[in-house]
Write an enzyme that holds these catalytic residues in place. Sequence first.
Site, PDB file in Angstrom:
ATOM      1  CG  PHE A  34      -0.231   0.331   2.529  1.00 27.80           C
ATOM      2  CD1 PHE A  34      -0.081   1.647   2.954  1.00 27.80           C
ATOM      3  CD2 PHE A  34       0.266  -0.671   3.345  1.00 27.80           C
ATOM      4  CE1 PHE A  34       0.565   1.954   4.142  1.00 27.80           C
ATOM      5  CE2 PHE A  34       0.909  -0.384   4.538  1.00 27.80           C
ATOM      6  CZ  PHE A  34       1.063   0.929   4.942  1.00 27.80           C
ATOM      7  CB  SER A  59       3.672  -7.807   6.032  1.00 26.82           C
ATOM      8  OG  SER A  59       2.840  -8.850   5.542  1.00 26.82           O
ATOM      9  CB  CYS A  72      10.605  -1.142   3.331  1.00 26.87           C
ATOM     10  SG  CYS A  72      11.200  -0.648   1.708  1.00 26.87           S
ATOM     11  NE  ARG A 107      -3.784  -1.794   3.500  1.00 30.00           N
ATOM     12  CZ  ARG A 107      -2.878  -2.069   4.423  1.00 30.00           C
ATOM     13  NH1 ARG A 107      -2.888  -1.379   5.551  1.00 30.00           N
ATOM     14  NH2 ARG A 107      -1.976  -3.007   4.259  1.00 30.00           N
ATOM     15  CE  LYS A 129      -2.603  -8.781  -4.074  1.00 32.04           C
ATOM     16  NZ  LYS A 129      -3.415  -7.631  -3.546  1.00 32.04           N
ATOM     17  CD  GLU A 140       8.397  -3.372   8.847  1.00 25.10           C
ATOM     18  OE1 GLU A 140       8.914  -2.739   7.918  1.00 25.10           O
ATOM     19  OE2 GLU A 140       7.808  -4.457   8.680  1.00 25.10           O
TER      20      GLU A 140
END
Length: 605
Positions: A212, A306, A366, A240, A236, A481
């Site tokens: 997202f 994730s 990230c 969100r 894909k 995280e």
Amino acid sequence: MNQILFSIQSFRPLLRSYSTSSFFKFHPTHHYLHSYSPSITSIAHSYNTSTSLTTFSNYINNTITTPLSSTHFTPITNPITGEIISQIPQESSLSDIHNALSCAFDAHQSWKSTSISSRSTHFYKLHSLLHQNIDTIALSISLELGKTFSDSKGDVLRGLESLQYAISSLNSSLLGTSSHAFSGGTSSNTSSVLDAVQIKESLGVTLGICPFNFPAMIPLWIIPVSLVVGNAVIIKPSQRTPGASHFLAECIKKSGFPQGLFQILHGGKSTVNALINATFADVFGENVKGRSSRTSVIQAVSFVGSSGVGREVYASASEKGIRVQCNLGAKNHGVLVVPLETERETVKGWVKMVVGAAFGASGQRCMALSVLIVVCHRENEKEYEFVMDVLKNVTESLRVGYDLMENGVKQRQNVDMGPVESDKVRVRVKEVLEEAEIEGGKVLVDGRKWKKAAELPENGFWIGPSVVSDVDLNMRVYKDEVFGPVLSVIRVEKVEEAIEIVNRNEYGNGASVFTVDGRLAKRFEREIDAGQIGINVPIPLGPPSMSFTGSKGSMLGDCQFYGEAGIRFFTKPKNIVSRWEYKQQENSQNSVPMDIPNVESERRA
């Protein structure tokens, strides 16, 4: 459900749902995006006139599909207002999935044979279209994610750099210079009559699963590199933030790429599993296109997201023999080595860089710098207090809000940070801060107590930046995280302690050191176990040619994203060894070659 396609110039229906908010005063008939979109006349969105919500549907074979009557939708909320602005299918139907795979495979068959010069024409058009529409795409990102407009533009611009790298690989091939995209090298006269050449071939149909937080950049990490070497791509997007992918689809279509070469499927776990598990027999029945019926149609999967989901994708795809690259979670450390008092202005500059890296994009990236290790001897307490005072003051000075544009003019100036992307994230951040206090941490700057400006929407997902000091390695604020606007501060006395902390952490996207000591900087770059090292640089990202080199628990797979490593990931090498004798060899008519050709055997012959 009554749905119609609408142009980018008519994107304003999506904005109408905001017009009741006190801070949004868009005129409903104003051609809001016209000046930003001179080249695009339609967008792959559907507009549900019965609910006044934009409905995102699958984009297959250059056409928007009509969702089945049984389709369930997931709402998409604008983090700035807390209002639902659009909806997206929870999962794609199996018929849509198989149709997309079939169209992608057929498109690949022609595209892989398309000349490099023809491919380059499409890519130049694509770059031009995307560059003309940066503001349009950035706006969609800000509406869905809550990023500041400037941050959203950075999302697009960084993605464009990956596209430029893909174009440069085409240019290298056209000019006859070294091109890692299409050639693995040649060896003329490997032996007296043998020549060898290595070429790189496309794989087929590839899948990109995007997060997202970078709705434009991550698809642009994947799409150009995969397409440039001859593959077809299915994306894909995150459920969100799907808007940017649909803008990309329209630009790709307008650039003249073959129909079906790029497609979008929406959904969650079931959709991903169906894509990975689909074989040629599943998609094509008895006509398996000359492939084994049990071979997967998807030949490569790129995942960013994730760690938990990424590990599942990696295991599932690897089991099917599909090559996979997964960029997972992160916990990036900055090590600030406190210098002498005479370097205080330098320290102030470092702290500002740390704050920007920690709280940019509300900490939802990230490469966010989420841990600051301050190296300072106990007898130098005054300098440590100075660092912490500067850190506190700079963090508290950050301006939280929005800066969306109208008529090309920012609504609010000088905004540093927007809301977090969902109320779930805001709740998680609050829980982490509460636990940190219980575990002995000191909340130096408390985002829970940040005072929202009166003009900001009441129901937006607002929370201020937070700094937690006196953190140890067993606290949740360090171990998790957080993926929100929280910076943990750890104090150590020796550089060796800082290096050990960084290396013990399971993640390895990046680490930075702030120092005036060149020898210490060299030691840091050699001894730190992380994929990207910054020396007085808070977010150490190199140019696209160098790839994204996260390591340890932040990466699964042998090939990194984009750049030369990305080219390797999306291609397969083929060696061609040829033998043409132009001299009659003695006794050649009477001997049978039984050994593998090599230099010695050729010399003996």
